[in-house]
Design a protein around this motif. Structure first.
Motif, PDB file in Angstrom:
ATOM      1  N   SER A 163       0.835  -1.211   0.000  1.00 44.33           N
ATOM      2  CA  SER A 163       0.000   0.000   0.000  1.00 44.33           C
ATOM      3  C   SER A 163       0.865   1.255   0.000  1.00 44.33           C
ATOM      4  N   GLU A 164       1.954   1.225   0.755  1.00 47.12           N
ATOM      5  CA  GLU A 164       2.842   2.388   0.786  1.00 47.12           C
ATOM      6  C   GLU A 164       3.416   2.644  -0.613  1.00 47.12           C
ATOM      7  N   ILE A 165       3.824   1.585  -1.275  1.00 45.97           N
ATOM      8  CA  ILE A 165       4.477   1.730  -2.588  1.00 45.97           C
ATOM      9  C   ILE A 165       3.464   2.140  -3.668  1.00 45.97           C
ATOM     10  N   ASP A 219       8.809   9.748   1.447  1.00 49.28           N
ATOM     11  CA  ASP A 219       8.566   9.096   2.742  1.00 49.28           C
ATOM     12  C   ASP A 219       7.814   7.782   2.534  1.00 49.28           C
ATOM     13  N   GLU A 220       6.831   7.803   1.640  1.00 51.65           N
ATOM     14  CA  GLU A 220       6.008   6.597   1.443  1.00 51.65           C
ATOM     15  C   GLU A 220       6.890   5.455   0.908  1.00 51.65           C
ATOM     16  N   ALA A 221       7.838   5.787   0.031  1.00 57.60           N
ATOM     17  CA  ALA A 221       8.770   4.757  -0.450  1.00 57.60           C
ATOM     18  C   ALA A 221       9.548   4.188   0.727  1.00 57.60           C
ATOM     19  N   GLY A 222      10.004   5.071   1.622  1.00 56.03           N
ATOM     20  CA  GLY A 222      10.735   4.623   2.812  1.00 56.03           C
ATOM     21  C   GLY A 222       9.875   3.709   3.673  1.00 56.03           C
ATOM     22  N   HIS A 223       8.594   4.070   3.848  1.00 58.30           N
ATOM     23  CA  HIS A 223       7.702   3.223   4.653  1.00 58.30           C
ATOM     24  C   HIS A 223       7.614   1.818   4.049  1.00 58.30           C
ATOM     25  N   GLY A 224       7.488   1.781   2.736  1.00 61.98           N
ATOM     26  CA  GLY A 224       7.433   0.472   2.067  1.00 61.98           C
ATOM     27  C   GLY A 224       8.694  -0.331   2.363  1.00 61.98           C
ATOM     28  N   GLU A 234       6.093  10.345  10.541  1.00 62.23           N
ATOM     29  CA  GLU A 234       6.060  10.902   9.190  1.00 62.23           C
ATOM     30  C   GLU A 234       4.621  11.061   8.694  1.00 62.23           C
ATOM     31  N   GLU A 235       3.747  10.126   9.065  1.00 61.31           N
ATOM     32  CA  GLU A 235       2.343  10.255   8.656  1.00 61.31           C
ATOM     33  C   GLU A 235       1.729  11.525   9.243  1.00 61.31           C
ATOM     34  N   SER A 236       2.191  11.890  10.429  1.00 60.84           N
ATOM     35  CA  SER A 236       1.624  13.077  11.042  1.00 60.84           C
ATOM     36  C   SER A 236       2.038  14.330  10.259  1.00 60.84           C
TER      37      SER A 236
HETATM   38 FE   LIG Z   1       3.052   5.955   4.635  1.00 58.16          FE
END
Ligand SMILES: [Fe+2]
Ligand SMILES: [Fe+2]
Length: 327
Positions: free
Chosen positions: A49-51, A79-84, A162-164
Motif C-alpha cells: 500500500s505504501e508503494i 517518505d512513502e517509499a521509505g515506509h514500504g 512521518e504520517e503526522s
Molecule cells: Fe506511509
C-alpha cells in the motif's frame, strides 16, 4: 526427555505468556505458524500500500503550483517509499522474501489498500489525501506501535511520525485553498465529496464481516476493531472539517450527546468489494504502472546483485590471503 509434542506445548505456553504480559515477540522467538502467516500477510499488504500509494500523488509532482508545494509533495512521496522499505524489511525478519512479495503484488496475488484505486483529479486531491488518507493511516497505525511483533511495532513508531507530517501538510494546503478564490473552495469541497466514503472504507469491512480480525486481536497484532478505528477517525475529522469550512457528504452525520461521539452513515460496502476485487476506477492503471516500474528497475537489481557478489568474492579472497599480503 521431552517428546516433540511436549516441546511444542512448552513453546506455545511461552508464546501465550509473552502475549498475555504485553511483551514483544522477536524474530528469533518461537511463534505459531498461523501468527507468522498472518503477520507476513498484513505487513506485506501494508508495504504494498505504501508503494502503490506513491502513485496518486506522485502524478502531481510535475504539476505542483509552486516550488514550495513541489518540495513538500516530493518529500511526502519519498517518505512513502521509505515506509514500504521498512515494512518489507520487517516482513523479511519473519522469513519472507522481498522479491517473492513483490512478485505476489504484481501478479495480483496480494492486495494493497483499496483507497489508492481512486483518481487524483485536481490539486485539492493532494490536500484531501493528506488530511483523510494519511489521517486514517494514523488512526490505524498509532495502535500498531504497540503491536505484539517487535520489528513491526518499531517500524510503526517512525512511520507514524512521518504520517503526522503528511496529514498536516494536506490540511495546511486545504486551509490555504479555502482562503483563496471561490473556484479553489469548490475544488476542495469536490475533493472532500469524492474521498470521504472511500476513506471510511480504508478501515476495512464492518466487524461483523471481518474474518481475520478476531485472531489478530487475540494475538495483539491489532489492538482495535475496524469499526472502532473508523469511529475514531470520524470523531477526529468532523471538528477539522468545521474549522476548514467544508461539508462532509453524509446526511446522517450528527453529534450524539449520549455517547459523546458522532453518529454517521454506512459506507457502500458493495463498492469496497468491487474495488478490492479489481474493479475500482484505477486498479488496472496502478498495477500496470507498478509492473512497468518493476521491469524498468531490472537492471538496477542485476547490477546490485553483481556488485554484492563481487564484494563477497573480494572478502573471501582477503580472508584466505596471508596477513600483510596486500590483496
Ligand atoms: Fe506511509
Ligand atoms: Fe503518508
Amino acid at each position: 526427555m521431552t517428546t516433540p509434542d511436549a516441546a511444542e506445548e512448552e513453546h506455545q505456553a511461552r508464546f501465550d505468556a509473552t502475549i498475555a504480559r504485553d511483551q514483544r515477540v522477536e524474530p528469533r522467538d518461537w511463534m505459531p505458524e498461523a501468527y507468522r502467516r498472518t503477520l507476513v500477510r498484513q505487513i506485506a499488504q501494508h508495504a504494498h500500500s505504501e508503494i502503490i500509494g506513491m502513485q496518486p500523488e506522485g502524478a502531481w509532482i510535475t504539476r505542483a503550483p509552486s516550488l514550495r508545494r513541489k518540495a513538500i509533495l516530493f518529500a511526502k512521496v519519498q517518505d512513502e517509499a521509505g515506509h514500504g522499505l521498512y515494512l518489507y524489511s520487517a516482513a523479511e525478519t519473519l522469513g519472507a522474501d522481498r522479491a517473492d512479495l513483490t512478485a505476489r503484488l504484481i501478479e495480483g496475488r496480494q492486495k494493497y489498500s483499496s483507497i489508492f484505486n481512486y483518481p487524483t483529479v485536481t490539486f485539492a486531491d493532494v490536500g484531501v489525501i493528506g488530511w483523510f488518507v494519511d489521517g486514517a493511516a494514523i488512526c490505524n497505525q498509532v495502535p500498531l506501535c504497540r503491536s505484539s511483533y517487535g520489528p513491526y511495532a518499531r517500524a510503526m513508531v517512525r512511520i507514524c511520525k512521518e504520517e503526522s507530517f503528511h496529514q498536516r501538510q494536506g490540511y495546511e494546503l486545504l486551509l490555504t485553498m479555502m482562503r483563496g478564490t471561490d473556484a479553489q473552495r469548490a475544488m476542495v469541497q469536490d475533493a472532500v465529496d469524492r474521498w470521504w466514503w472511500p476513506s471510511l472504507m480504508m478501515f476495512g469491512p464492518p466487524d461483523s464481516d471481518s474474518p481475520n480480525s478476531a485472531a489478530s486481536m487475540a494475538w495483539k497484532i491489532k489492538r482495535h476493531s475496524n469499526d472502532e478505528l473508523r469511529r475514531r477517525f470520524v470523531d477526529m475529522t468532523v471538528p477539522q472539517a468545521e474549522k476548514l469550512g467544508v461539508t462532509l457528504p453524509d446526511p446522517e452525520l450528527r453529534w450524539n450527546e449520549e455517547s459523546g461521539r458522532y453518529d454517521f452513515g454506512t459506507p457502500d460496502w458493495s463498492e469496497l468489494q468491487r474495488v478490492i476485487k479489481g474493479d475500482g476506477p484505477c486498479n488496472a492503471e496502478r498495477m500496470a504502472r507498478r509492473r512497468e516500474a518493476h521491469a524498468e528497475g531490472a537492471w538496477v537489481r542485476e547490477a546490485a546483485t553483481a556488485h554484492a557478489a563481487k564484494q563477497a568474492r573480494r572478502r573471501a579472497r582477503r580472508a584466505e590471503a596471508p596477513e600483510g599480503a596486500g590483496v
